[in-house]
Enzyme design. Structure first.
Site, PDB file in Angstrom:
ATOM      1  N   ASP A  35       7.752   5.050  -3.941  1.00 20.50           N
ATOM      2  CA  ASP A  35       8.030   3.624  -3.849  1.00 20.50           C
ATOM      3  C   ASP A  35       7.503   3.191  -2.501  1.00 20.50           C
ATOM      4  O   ASP A  35       7.803   3.803  -1.471  1.00 20.50           O
ATOM      5  CB  ASP A  35       9.520   3.305  -3.957  1.00 20.50           C
ATOM      6  CG  ASP A  35       9.731   1.812  -4.211  1.00 20.50           C
ATOM      7  OD1 ASP A  35       9.226   1.308  -5.225  1.00 20.50           O
ATOM      8  OD2 ASP A  35      10.375   1.151  -3.385  1.00 20.50           O
ATOM      9  N   SER A  36       6.697   2.177  -2.519  1.00 15.53           N
ATOM     10  CA  SER A  36       6.032   1.796  -1.289  1.00 15.53           C
ATOM     11  C   SER A  36       5.894   0.289  -1.218  1.00 15.53           C
ATOM     12  O   SER A  36       6.052  -0.422  -2.215  1.00 15.53           O
ATOM     13  CB  SER A  36       4.651   2.461  -1.203  1.00 15.53           C
ATOM     14  OG  SER A  36       3.880   2.157  -2.352  1.00 15.53           O
ATOM     15  N   GLY A  56      -3.433  -4.040  -4.748  1.00 10.91           N
ATOM     16  CA  GLY A  56      -2.253  -4.595  -4.095  1.00 10.91           C
ATOM     17  C   GLY A  56      -2.613  -5.418  -2.869  1.00 10.91           C
ATOM     18  O   GLY A  56      -3.505  -6.269  -2.900  1.00 10.91           O
ATOM     19  N   ASN A 107       2.975   3.744 -13.278  1.00 11.93           N
ATOM     20  CA  ASN A 107       2.114   3.036 -14.224  1.00 11.93           C
ATOM     21  C   ASN A 107       1.078   2.185 -13.506  1.00 11.93           C
ATOM     22  O   ASN A 107       0.278   1.497 -14.145  1.00 11.93           O
ATOM     23  CB  ASN A 107       2.958   2.139 -15.139  1.00 11.93           C
ATOM     24  CG  ASN A 107       3.728   2.938 -16.174  1.00 11.93           C
ATOM     25  OD1 ASN A 107       3.153   3.732 -16.906  1.00 11.93           O
ATOM     26  ND2 ASN A 107       5.040   2.739 -16.230  1.00 11.93           N
TER      27      ASN A 107
END
Length: 209
Positions: free
Chosen positions: A69-70, A154, A8
């Site tokens: 996933d990071s 991010g 998302n």
């Protein structure tokens, strides 16, 4: 192949779509599939969380699903924020707060101790439960201030990768540009997610049989 991109996060979805479509796959977002899930990421590693997400969204969509996933791991903070990267400041996905906290934590850390790496674990899961799991890393350093650009999200404005992609290969990042200041092509060639997806691309044909 139609693939469900299990994210998302708008920035991450854009990267996954760009890379997967270049590999020849049609990508469907969760919004396009009408899926509204938020599986609890209870894993202690990036790989565990990627598998949790891939399994949940694969079951919901009935499609082959890719989940990532990071996060960012810093040397001075013993790997933090790590798997808690998205919620480092307490609220999931608050980029500004996460970046501000990271800068505060590293206030007194000198240049030579600001080493870090982005890590990406990718899980490609089929509806029959078979899964292909790969990881990619990108080493670099944490800047002292935000290095904003046109492309990042991010922690990208704080992360200075050691190198970047160029038409003739990879080049040292002597200009000290942040992830956010690299073009998509420059970033994909060296990014943690790009490197994980390269491995996925290489191993996927044999996995699919």
């Amino acid at each position: 192949m139609i693939v469900c991109a299990a994210s998302n996060n708008a920035g991450k979805l854009k990267e996954l779509r760009r890379i997967l479509e270049r590999m020849g796959h049609e990508v469907k977002s969760l919004r396009e599939l009408g899926i509204n899930l938020d599986p609890e990421e209870t894993g202690t590693t990036f790989a565990e969380n990627a598998r949790i997400k891939a399994e949940a969204f694969c079951k919901a969509s009935g499609l082959p699903t890719v989940a990532d996933d990071s996060g960012l791991c810093t040397d001075a903070l013993h790997g933090a924020p790590g798997v808690y990267s998205a919620r480092y400041a307490g609220h999931h996905g608050d980029d500004d707060a996460n970046n501000a906290k990271l800068l505060r934590e590293l206030t007194d850390v000198p240049e030579e101790q600001r080493g870090a790496k982005f890590v990406s674990a990718v899980c490609f899961m089929l509806p029959n439960g078979r899964a292909l799991e790969v990881e990619g890393e990108c080493p670099g350093r944490i800047a002292f201030t935000l290095q904003n650009g046109d492309y990042g999200f991010g922690y990208d404005p704080l992360f200075i990768p050691d190198e970047y992609g160029a038409p003739d290969g990879k080049r040292p990042n002597t200009e000290r540009r942040s992830y956010a200041q690299l073009t998509p092509d420059e970033k994909d060639a060296i990014s943690h997610r790009g490197r994980a997806m390269e491995k996925l691309e290489a191993e996927l044909p044999a996995f699919l049989g």
